[in-house]
Design a protein around this motif. Structure first.
Motif: not given
Length: 352
Positions: A202-203, A206, A210
């Motif tokens: 997830d990290q 992102y 992003e």
């Protein structure tokens, strides 16, 4: 074929080959690394890297060069030693465990998250026919305590969990040589943990989607010394001609805390100087008897005290001599000197 036995509740998958790295130059290898996130990058994303911040990583992936070029890495010897000793660490591990160890000089990527790259040191053939990962490390003797009590430095754990995810494997070993014989060696086992792995993915996702892909600079994280170095290196040299800046969006209570800490530090430094002065006074008669000697012993019937008074010598070039060198031999001066910059942060409190 290398590949794990699958993730719980997820489809089976096999890591994809990016490039054969056996004959790849370091420059080309670094370019491939910019195309995704490697295992050693994860700690920077998580804010626990001892080497880089998330912004350092972002600038690296987006090709931004620092304005202020730091001197050549001071730890380049340690890195080179670590690289050259990887084969030896793997050999010691194999000897101690009886397990077959072999390299696969390929950069892999995760088929479900193609920005996740893995450049694994070695693989291990397990007795049941499955494969595991072996990550090889070295450290100096003083750093061996980081491995005490079955411990593993946290940034290495993240690196290995990243590799387990990319390779879809269930087990990894991490081995470290901290001396010059096989007894000064430890190895640890890391089992795959899908919950921790999900957080890592997830990290990374992102950060990649992003920040890197959208070219949005991430907020600072991690060690404050590394953060300040990043600001300095990418911000450039100080310019005293810039008018006074009115700050906004920051809280004055933090400046009050800074001033309080400065006062505490001042008091501690004052006490430190008092202690050092007292110690020097105590040392006078002992130094007097030592004369030109550098070591002595004193016994009082119960204890033996060994005293050393060793010299530290260094050769330096004074400021005046440097100025002469600059004027008389500018070519030599330019070749052997380097302009660096440090900046001091101070606060002076005034009435509004």
């Amino acid at each position: 074929m290398l590949g794990g036995i699958g993730m719980n509740n997820k489809a089976e998958y096999t890591p994809e080959k990016v490039v054969d790295i056996s004959n790849l130059s370091r420059e080309d290898w670094l370019e491939y690394r910019k195309k995704g996130i490697g295992g050693s990058d994860v700690a920077a994303i998580m804010g626990i890297s001892p080497f880089a911040t998330i912004r350092d990583l972002f600038y690296n992936k987006t090709g931004v060069q620092p304005v202020i070029q730091e001197e050549e890495e001071s730890n380049w010897v340690a890195k080179e030693v670590g690289h050259r000793l990887e084969d030896l660490v793997a050999e010691i591990f194999s000897k101690k465990t009886g397990l077959e160890v072999f390299p696969v000089r390929v950069m892999f990527r995760h088929p479900l998250y193609p920005f996740m790259l893995a450049d694994v040191d070695f693989f291990v053939r397990m007795p049941d026919g499955t494969f595991a990962i072996l990550e090889c490390k070295t450290c100096n003797y003083n750093a061996k305590d980081k491995w005490a009590d079955e411990g593993i430095p946290a940034h290495y754990v993240l690196q290995v969990r990243h590799y387990l995810s990319v390779m879809n494997m269930q087990k990894a070993f991490i081995a470290c040589l901290y001396g010059n014989n096989e007894n000064e060696f430890v190895y640890r086992t890391i089992e795959r943990d899908l919950i921790e792995e999900e957080d890592i993915i997830d990290q990374e996702t992102y950060f990649w989607q992003e920040h890197v892909l959208k070219n949005v600079v991430p907020p600072h994280n991690g060690n404050s010394d590394l953060v300040l170095a990043n600001i300095r290196n990418y911000g450039g040299f100080a310019d005293k001609s810039i008018p006074e800046i009115v700050l906004s969006g920051l809280e004055s209570k933090n400046l009050e805390k800074y001033l309080t800490l400065s006062e505490e530090k001042s008091q501690l430094e004052k006490r430190k100087k008092e202690i050092e002065a007292e110690q020097r006074a105590i040392s006078v008669p002992f130094v007097e008897q030592l004369g030109q000697g550098c070591k002595a012993v004193l016994e009082d019937g119960t204890n033996r005290y060994r005293i050393t008074y060793n010299p530290t010598r260094r050769t330096s070039v004074g400021k005046d001599q440097m100025e002469k060198l600059k004027n008389q031999h500018p070519d030599i001066y330019e070749e052997y000197t380097k302009t660096t910059e440090s900046r001091t942060f101070r606060i002076k409190k005034e009435a509004a």
